[in-house]
Design an enzyme around this catalytic site. Structure first.
Site, PDB file in Angstrom:
ATOM      1  CG  ASP A 130      19.607  22.089  -8.145  1.00 17.78           C
ATOM      2  OD1 ASP A 130      20.579  21.341  -7.934  1.00 17.78           O
ATOM      3  OD2 ASP A 130      18.565  21.719  -8.715  1.00 17.78           O
TER       4      ASP A 130
ATOM      5  CE  LYS B  28      24.112  18.903 -12.507  1.00 22.78           C
ATOM      6  NZ  LYS B  28      22.952  18.071 -12.597  1.00 22.78           N
TER       7      LYS B  28
ATOM      8  CG  MET C 138      16.741  26.944 -18.196  1.00 18.78           C
ATOM      9  SD  MET C 138      17.390  25.290 -17.829  1.00 18.78           S
ATOM     10  CE  MET C 138      16.043  24.243 -18.410  1.00 18.78           C
TER      11      MET C 138
END
Length: 482
Positions: free
Chosen positions: A253, A275, A388
């Site tokens: 990732d 991503k 996040m």
């Protein structure tokens, strides 16, 4: 550490010295120490000593070294592959070094790095395997300490195993290149041949190696869903590191640091599928298909995920796809960002009498019209770790306050948890909306909310209140009044 500081000042190499002369100039302990080191090789030792100590004379006799019992002259170096100036006298060592360079022979002067063309390493000897440890000539004590640690880690039988491997090299070269050949060597060094050598049974080890050569079943692929941790290389688990070293392909990732990817086998295929917000290089369906394709090709794959693969890592979707395709897989846990952020703050995620439960969530979990079920836990005292959540910080704070959580509830925020460049902030839920305006926070942000946060260490932390903006603060205040 800057890139410049990661460059080696000296490049490690192994010199061929079989049957070659190596000259050592000196009479005492320095010369004896170098002679003992070189005696582990098949070089012909030439020791120039006109007043050799008793210990050096005994050593010369015990190993059959050539002893030149005369005052040093440049002619004594001729034909040597390497030269060691070990007299303990700076003027003589400098003279030896200058003579060697004039003759085109690499020279090492003991404890005089400015006179050295090369440095002698601390040596772990498991002939025919050798591990040399050096520190650019600047840290011999450190090198010796590391040598001791590595020496204890390596089996005494490693040399015998390496010798057996050398005898099978030609046969292994006849195997198909790629997975089949790599799998043979992997099973050789970690399987039955290695175990037999460890037990002292060379005949059984030889037979086990022949069995490995004869195997012609298709190589089965295997996928390891591995947690890369929050970013620091030394938080990677030992199992994760072992799998990286065995991997044919590494699928990783965007948030996985290059330093962790680089811990994999050097010739492994590296496939970024990262991503990040607003930039998806591959859809989840494409990643699933890639893992299945690699597995069906017989590859050993490490699927590296930031943090822990089972915490917001979409491991569930990948495991389901692999199960349906009949591809073998395993899950290797990693240190999730919430734990790393708590450690950075010395923050107790649970605290007796204050908080006995935890919630892991993402900021986007609070963007719907209805509050999630865990909001009741937050109000009752659970510690909430928000992944996040920087871009929706105001909404997170507003919704929690609206649900009944006090605006004075303690908050801790970490950017780049676990890394040397991490940044820490603290404040209250009322201060949290200021994060949205922080364009300088470009790394992943972890937010921890709850009464237990008040027990953290804020000495290295910056107050969030210093960055509060009137509009965001007012929005929270309005939420409280409602």
């Amino acid at each position: 550490m800057s890139q410049a500081n990661t460059k080696l000042n000296a490049f490690p190499v192994f010199m061929r010295v079989d049957g070659e002369a190596v000259a050592i100039v000196g009479n005492g302990e320095e010369a004896l120490a170098k002679a003992r080191l070189l005696a582990q090789s098949s070089a012909v030792l030439r020791i120039v000593a006109d007043n050799a100590s008793g210990g050096l004379l005994d050593f010369i006799a015990s190993v059959g070294a050539v002893h030149i019992n005369a005052a040093y002259k440049a002619v004594h170096l001729q034909g040597a592959a390497l030269v060691f100036a070990a007299s303990g006298d700076e003027a003589l060592d400098r003279r030896v070094a200058e003579d060697a360079r004039r003759l085109g022979i690499p020279v090492n002067a003991v404890d005089r790095p400015d006179l050295c063309d090369f440095f002698t390493p601390a040596l772990v000897n498991r002939a025919p395997v050798a591990i040399a440890i050096g520190t650019d000539g600047a840290g011999p004590v450190l090198a010796q300490m590391l040598r001791g640690r590595i020496d204890r880690m390596l089996s005494p039988s490693l040399g015998r195993l390496a010798a057996l491997a050398a005898s099978f090299r030609a046969a292994a070269e006849r195997l198909p290149k790629g997975n089949r050949r790599r799998r043979f060597w992997s099973d050789f060094f970690a399987g039955a041949p290695a175990k037999a050598i460890e037990a002292g049974d060379l005949a059984e080890a030889h037979g086990a190696a022949l069995d490995l050569l004869a195997q012609d079943a298709p190589v089965e692929g295997h996928i390891a869903l591995v947690g890369a941790g929050p970013g620091a290389e030394d938080l990677l688990t030992l199992r994760a590191h072992r799998l990286l070293m065995d991997a044919d392909a590494i699928v990783y990732d965007a948030l996985v640091p290059e330093a962790i990817v680089a811990m994999g086998r050097r010739d492994a295929e590296r496939l970024p599928v990262g991503k990040r917000k607003g930039c998806h290089s591959k859809s989840q369906e494409e990643i699933n298909a890639l893992l299945i394709e690699l597995g069906r090709a017989g590859k050993r794959v490490v699927r590296l995920k930031s943090g822990d693969p089972l915490v917001f890592g979409r491991a569930g979707e990948e495991m389901a796809a692999l199960r349906e395709a009949g591809i073998a897989y395993e899950v290797v846990p990693g240190v999730t960002a919430a734990f790393a952020a708590a450690a950075d703050f010395e923050l107790p995620l649970t605290l007796r009498g204050v908080s006995s439960s935890m919630v892991f969530t993402t900021g986007h979990d609070l963007k719907g019209n209805s509050l999630p079920d865990w909001a009741k836990l937050a109000i009752s005292g659970a510690t909430v770790a928000v992944y996040m959540g920087r871009s929706v910080a105001a909404e997170v704070a507003g919704r929690l306050i609206e649900a009944g959580l006090s605006p004075d509830t303690a908050v801790a925020v970490v950017e780049n948890a676990s890394l040397a460049g991490r940044r820490r902030f603290h404040g209250t839920l009322a201060d949290l909306p200021s994060l949205e305006a922080r364009a300088d926070l470009t790394g992943p942000v972890m937010t921890i909310i709850g009464d237990a946060v008040a027990g953290a260490n804020f000495e290295q932390s910056e107050p969030l209140a210093a960055h509060r903006h009137g509009g965001a603060a007012s929005a929270v205040a309005e939420g409280v009044e409602q």
